[in-house]
Design a protein around this motif. Structure first.
Motif, mmCIF file in Angstrom:
data_model
loop_
_atom_site.group_PDB
_atom_site.id
_atom_site.type_symbol
_atom_site.label_atom_id
_atom_site.label_comp_id
_atom_site.label_asym_id
_atom_site.label_seq_id
_atom_site.Cartn_x
_atom_site.Cartn_y
_atom_site.Cartn_z
ATOM 1 N N CYS A 26 43.941 36.137 32.718
ATOM 2 C CA CYS A 26 43.025 36.846 33.884
ATOM 3 C C CYS A 26 41.603 35.777 33.065
ATOM 4 N N ASP A 42 37.421 35.586 33.919
ATOM 5 C CA ASP A 42 36.329 36.757 34.153
ATOM 6 C C ASP A 42 36.212 37.732 34.444
ATOM 7 N N ALA A 43 36.169 37.677 35.890
ATOM 8 C CA ALA A 43 36.113 38.855 37.306
ATOM 9 C C ALA A 43 37.541 39.610 37.278
ATOM 10 N N GLU A 44 38.632 38.607 37.106
ATOM 11 C CA GLU A 44 39.343 39.563 37.134
ATOM 12 C C GLU A 44 39.868 40.223 36.180
ATOM 13 N N VAL A 45 38.917 40.214 35.135
ATOM 14 C CA VAL A 45 39.080 41.203 33.787
ATOM 15 C C VAL A 45 37.797 42.287 33.782
ATOM 16 N N ARG A 46 36.733 41.864 34.624
ATOM 17 C CA ARG A 46 36.422 42.671 35.072
ATOM 18 C C ARG A 46 36.707 44.295 35.691
ATOM 19 N N LEU A 47 37.229 43.166 36.783
ATOM 20 C CA LEU A 47 38.222 44.352 38.102
ATOM 21 C C LEU A 47 39.459 44.777 37.693
ATOM 22 N N VAL A 56 39.241 46.061 34.200
ATOM 23 C CA VAL A 56 38.648 47.380 33.223
ATOM 24 C C VAL A 56 37.930 48.312 33.783
ATOM 25 N N GLU A 57 37.187 48.079 34.960
ATOM 26 C CA GLU A 57 36.631 49.347 35.617
ATOM 27 C C GLU A 57 37.295 49.764 36.490
ATOM 28 N N THR A 58 38.352 49.017 37.245
ATOM 29 C CA THR A 58 40.132 50.077 37.429
ATOM 30 C C THR A 58 40.469 50.886 36.759
ATOM 31 N N ARG A 116 39.306 52.089 33.663
ATOM 32 C CA ARG A 116 37.995 52.999 33.624
ATOM 33 C C ARG A 116 37.695 54.149 34.452
#
Length: 86
Positions: free
Chosen positions: A62, A64-69, A71-73, A75
């Motif tokens: 993924c 970086d933007a996909e990983v953040r999305l 992980v946030e989802t 969370r």
């Protein structure tokens, strides 16, 4: 077979019709790319380890933007589950 173990033997192991030797367990673990303890731990621990490895594999390619999305989802889902007290 990546593990060097026949499909029928693996089926017998999975169905608890046969007990694998230590060598066979090591071959299977190597073929799956997991440590031996992942194969021999109890099912709850095994299940959690497998899911965590699957999550890591998903994140591996993924951006970086996909990983953040993702992980946030995750969370947000986790917080929702806590509120449901599951």
């Amino acid at each position: 077979m990546l593990s060097g173990v026949s499909k029928s033997h693996i089926n017998n192991i999975e169905g608890a019709n046969s007990s694998p030797s230590l060598d066979v367990l090591v071959w299977i673990a190597n073929a799956l790319g997991v440590s031996l303890n992942v194969l021999v731990c109890d099912s709850l621990f095994l299940s959690k380890n497998i899911m965590m490895m699957e999550y890591a594999m998903i994140l591996e390619d993924c951006s970086d933007a996909e990983v953040r999305l993702i992980v946030e989802t995750t969370r947000v889902i986790k917080e929702g589950l806590k509120n449901l007290r599951l």
